[in-house]
Motif scaffolding. Structure first.
Motif, short mmCIF file in Angstrom:
data_model
loop_
_atom_site.label_atom_id
_atom_site.label_comp_id
_atom_site.label_asym_id
_atom_site.label_seq_id
_atom_site.Cartn_x
_atom_site.Cartn_y
_atom_site.Cartn_z
N ALA A 1 9.67 -0.72 -20.76
CA ALA A 1 8.53 -1.66 -20.88
C ALA A 1 7.37 -1.57 -19.98
CB ALA A 1 8.75 -3.25 -21.05
N GLU A 2 7.71 -1.43 -18.65
CA GLU A 2 6.73 -1.31 -17.67
C GLU A 2 5.94 0.08 -17.69
OE1 GLU A 2 6.53 -1.54 -12.88
OE2 GLU A 2 8.18 -0.95 -13.76
N LYS A 3 6.89 1.13 -18.21
CA LYS A 3 6.04 2.44 -18.52
C LYS A 3 5.02 2.36 -19.39
CE LYS A 3 5.84 6.94 -18.01
NZ LYS A 3 5.54 7.73 -16.75
N ALA A 4 5.42 1.65 -20.41
CA ALA A 4 4.38 1.33 -21.68
C ALA A 4 3.15 0.79 -21.15
CB ALA A 4 5.01 0.91 -22.54
N ARG A 5 3.09 -0.28 -20.22
CA ARG A 5 2.12 -1.23 -20.06
C ARG A 5 1.47 -0.62 -18.80
NH1 ARG A 5 6.28 -4.61 -18.69
NH2 ARG A 5 6.68 -5.09 -16.36
N GLY A 6 2.21 0.27 -18.07
CA GLY A 6 1.74 0.51 -16.47
C GLY A 6 1.99 -0.42 -15.45
N PRO A 7 2.17 0.09 -14.40
CA PRO A 7 2.71 -0.91 -13.17
C PRO A 7 1.49 -1.75 -12.61
CG PRO A 7 2.39 1.35 -12.65
CD PRO A 7 2.20 1.46 -13.78
N ALA A 8 2.05 -3.08 -12.04
CA ALA A 8 0.89 -3.81 -11.56
C ALA A 8 0.65 -3.39 -10.09
CB ALA A 8 1.47 -5.28 -11.89
N TRP A 9 1.47 -2.61 -9.43
CA TRP A 9 1.26 -2.18 -8.12
C TRP A 9 1.66 -0.91 -8.10
CZ3 TRP A 9 -0.20 -5.68 -4.25
CH2 TRP A 9 -0.32 -7.21 -4.46
N ARG A 10 1.20 -0.01 -6.87
CA ARG A 10 1.57 1.10 -6.66
C ARG A 10 1.55 1.15 -4.96
NH1 ARG A 10 3.57 4.99 -9.88
NH2 ARG A 10 2.22 5.54 -11.61
N PHE A 11 2.47 2.28 -4.72
CA PHE A 11 2.91 2.43 -3.11
C PHE A 11 1.87 3.62 -2.90
CE2 PHE A 11 5.48 4.03 0.33
CZ PHE A 11 5.56 2.99 1.26
N VAL A 12 0.95 3.39 -1.88
CA VAL A 12 -0.05 4.60 -1.69
C VAL A 12 -0.19 4.71 -0.20
CG1 VAL A 12 -1.29 3.90 -3.81
CG2 VAL A 12 -1.85 2.99 -1.51
N GLY A 13 -0.90 5.75 0.17
CA GLY A 13 -1.44 6.06 1.55
C GLY A 13 -2.71 5.57 1.95
N ILE A 14 -2.90 4.98 3.30
CA ILE A 14 -4.27 4.50 3.54
C ILE A 14 -4.73 5.27 4.73
CG2 ILE A 14 -5.59 2.51 4.49
CD1 ILE A 14 -4.65 2.30 1.52
N GLU A 15 -5.84 6.01 4.91
CA GLU A 15 -6.40 6.68 5.83
C GLU A 15 -7.53 5.73 6.55
OE1 GLU A 15 -8.83 10.57 6.86
OE2 GLU A 15 -7.27 10.80 5.51
N VAL A 16 -7.37 5.30 7.71
CA VAL A 16 -8.36 4.35 8.35
C VAL A 16 -9.56 5.41 8.90
CG1 VAL A 16 -8.92 2.89 10.12
CG2 VAL A 16 -6.66 2.75 8.92
N ASP A 17 -10.64 4.83 8.40
CA ASP A 17 -12.04 5.53 9.07
C ASP A 17 -11.99 5.04 10.51
OD1 ASP A 17 -14.88 5.58 10.04
OD2 ASP A 17 -15.50 5.90 7.80
N TRP A 18 -11.94 6.19 11.42
CA TRP A 18 -11.56 6.15 12.81
C TRP A 18 -13.18 5.21 13.15
CZ3 TRP A 18 -7.96 5.07 15.85
CH2 TRP A 18 -8.23 4.89 17.23
N ASP A 19 -14.17 5.84 12.78
CA ASP A 19 -15.48 5.42 13.38
C ASP A 19 -15.76 4.02 13.30
OD1 ASP A 19 -16.23 8.16 14.06
OD2 ASP A 19 -17.31 8.60 12.36
N SER A 20 -15.37 3.64 12.12
CA SER A 20 -15.54 2.02 11.50
C SER A 20 -14.25 1.33 12.44
CB SER A 20 -15.08 1.84 10.07
OG SER A 20 -15.11 0.42 10.01
N PHE A 21 -13.27 1.71 12.45
CA PHE A 21 -12.20 1.03 13.33
C PHE A 21 -12.87 0.96 14.73
CE2 PHE A 21 -8.03 1.18 15.97
CZ PHE A 21 -7.69 0.01 15.38
N GLU A 22 -13.18 2.22 15.48
CA GLU A 22 -13.59 2.14 16.77
C GLU A 22 -14.89 1.32 17.26
OE1 GLU A 22 -14.06 5.84 20.04
OE2 GLU A 22 -15.26 5.92 18.36
N ALA A 23 -15.65 1.20 16.12
CA ALA A 23 -16.94 0.40 16.37
C ALA A 23 -16.59 -1.04 16.63
CB ALA A 23 -18.01 0.52 15.21
#
Length: 400
Positions: free
Chosen positions: A287-309
Motif C-alpha cells: 500500500a505504501e509503494k502505491a501511494r509513495g512514502p511520506a518520508w525519505r532518508f537523505v544526505g544533507i550537504e551544508v553550505d560552508w560559506d553560509s555556516f561560517e558566516a
C-alpha cells in the motif's frame, strides 16, 4: 585496561584493552567496545580510507538458522527474497512488524542449501522463534561463540591475502567463503560498514587472538591500525549507512507511532521484495509503494560559506564537534520545518560538513535547497544546505 564488571568483553579484549590509551570505552549490546584507541580518532579514520583498519564488531548478535524450513522462515521474516540467494551470497535486509515498520536491519549469509547466519543490532531470538512456529528449523544463538572483525580499507585485500590460506581476490561483493588464518578455520565475507573495500571475518572465539595477531603482524608494513567506533561513525556517515537507535527506532521499542519508520522511509526500497510470498509487513508495504512514502532518508550537504558566516558575525571561527554527532537537528524550507537530521560529521576526505536526515514529502528530492538549525552563542540561527543523494562517498574499489 579494566572495564565495569557489568559489561562483557569480546574475544579480542586481551589485545584491544592494552591499546585503548584514553580508556574511551563505550557500551555496545552489553559489551565493552572501544570508541577510540588513541586520544583522537584521526589516524584511525585515515587508516579506513587510506590503508587498512581492524575493527572489533563482535557485539553484533549472530544466529545460526538451519533445517528444512530455514529459507521459509527467513523469507517470512525479512523483506529480501532469501530464496533467490545462492549459497555463498550475503544479503543486507531489514525486517518489519505487521504494519511494515522496521524492527531491525542486518545481514543474512547463506552458508549452505538450508544453512544461514543472521546478524542483527538487537536481540532477535524470541522474534525468530515466534515466527518459526510449526516449522522444521533450528535457531541457535552464536553471538558469544563467534568473534567478528571488520578489516576495512583500500589495502585490506593485501593484508588478508598475506595471512589467509586461500586468496580472496575472487571473492565478490557481498559474498562469503570458508578460509583459514593462523591455523584457525573461519569465514570471510566481503561486507562492512564503511562503504569502502573491506571484509568481515567470522572467527571461533577460541581462535580469535591467533587471528588478531596474524593480521596485525602482516598489516604492520601496510599501515594497518585498530579503529574504534568514532572512526567507524565518520566512515558510515560518508557511506550514507543507517544506524539503529541513531537514525531510526526499532518498531518494537518506539514509544509513539511517529518514531517508527518503514523501509521506504529509510530509502531502503531496493531491499524490499514485494513479489515474493507473504511476509511480515508485506501488505502495508504494498500500500505504501502505491501511494509513495511520506518520508525519505537523505544526505544533507551544508553550505560552508553560509555556516561560517554565522560564526564570523560574532567574531568566532566555525565550530563542529570533533567526533560524529548523534542528535536531532531541525531542517527547514521556506520558514517551515520539513524534517530533521539524525547524525552528522565533518568529512576529512570530502572536506564537507555532512548530515544524514529524514525529510517529509515533497522536500526530499536531490539538490533541494534547505536550511539547518545552528546554535551560535546561544542563539538559534539557520545555515543554507542542500539535499544530496546517498552515498556521499562510493569508491569503485568497494565492489571491484
Amino acid at each position: 585496561m579494566r572495564v565495569p564488571h557489568s559489561l562483557k568483553t569480546t574475544p579480542f579484549h586481551a589485545r584491544t584493552a592494552r591499546l585503548v590509551q584514553g580508556q574511551t570505552w563505550r557500551r555496545w549490546s552489553g559489551y565493552a567496545a572501544a570508541s577510540c584507541y588513541e586520544f583522537t580518532h584521526d589516524r584511525e579514520y585515515t587508516a579506513i580510507r587510506s590503508t587498512a583498519a581492524l575493527i572489533d564488531v563482535s557485539p553484533l548478535y549472530k544466529y545460526r538458522i538451519t533445517g528444512a524450513d530455514a529459507t521459509r522462515l527467513l523469507d517470512r521474516v525479512v523483506t529480501r527474497n532469501v530464496g533467490k540467494a545462492e549459497p555463498g551470497q550475503v544479503l543486507y535486509t531489514s525486517w518489519c512488524d505487521a504494519r511494515g515498520k522496521v524492527i531491525d536491519d542486518g545481514t543474512i549469509s547463506r552458508l549452505g542449501e538450508q544453512s544461514y547466519r543472521l546478524t542483527s543490532a538487537e536481540p532477535g531470538l524470541r522474534w525468530l522463534h515466534r515466527n518459526a512456529f510449526g516449522m522444521q528449523v533450528a535457531i541457535e544463538e552464536v553471538s558469544e561463540a563467534l568473534g567478528a572483525l571488520a578489516l576495512q580499507g583500500p589495502l585490506s585485500r593485501t593484508v588478508l591475502n598475506a595471512v589467509a590460506r586461500d586468496p580472496v581476490d575472487a571473492l565478490g561483493y557481498f559474498r562469503v567463503m570458508d578460509n583459514c588464518i593462523a591455523g584457525v578455520d573461519l569465514q570471510v565475507s566481503r561486507t562492512g560498514y564503511t562503504g569502502d573495500l573491506g571484509y568481515e571475518l567470522w572467527i571461533p572465539a577460541d581462535g580469535a587472538l591467533a587471528v588478531w595477531d596474524a593480521l596485525m603482524a602482516a598489516g604492520r608494513e601496510h599501515g594497518l591500525m585498530p579503529a574504534g567506533i568514532w572512526a567507524l561513525d565518520v566512515a558510515r556517515i560518508e557511506a550514507g549507512l543507517v544506524m539503529l537507535d541513531v537514525d531510526y527506532h526499532s518498531a518494537l521499542r518506539a514509544v509513539i507511532e511517529a518514531q517508527k519508520s518503514t523501509p521506504f522511509e529509510l530509502s531502503l526500497d531496493w531491499s524490499v521484495a514485494l513479489d515474493k510470498a507473504p511476509y511480515n509487513g508485506r501488505r502495508a508495504l504494498l500500500a505504501e509503494k502505491a501511494r509513495g512514502p511520506a518520508w525519505r532518508f537523505v544526505g544533507i550537504e551544508v553550505d560552508w560559506d553560509s555556516f561560517e558566516a554565522l560564526y564570523a558575525a560574532v567574531g568566532l571561527a566555525p565550530a563542529i564537534p570533533a567526533v560524529a554527532w548523534r542528535a536531532s537537528v531541525p531542517i527547514y524550507r521556506e520558514d517551515r520545518q520539513v524534517g530533521y537530521a539524525s547524525s552528522g560529521c565533518w568529512s576529512p576526505l570530502l572536506k564537507k560538513y555532512l548530515m544524514l536526515a529524514h525529510l517529509a514529502a515533497p522536500h526530499f528530492a536531490a539538490d533541494t535547497p534547505v536550511e539547518i538549525e545552528v546554535t551560535v552563542e546561544h542563539r538559534r540561527l539557520r545555515a543554507h544546505a542542500r539535499v544530496r543523494k546517498l552515498p556521499f562517498f562510493d569508491p569503485p574499489r568497494k565492489k571491484a
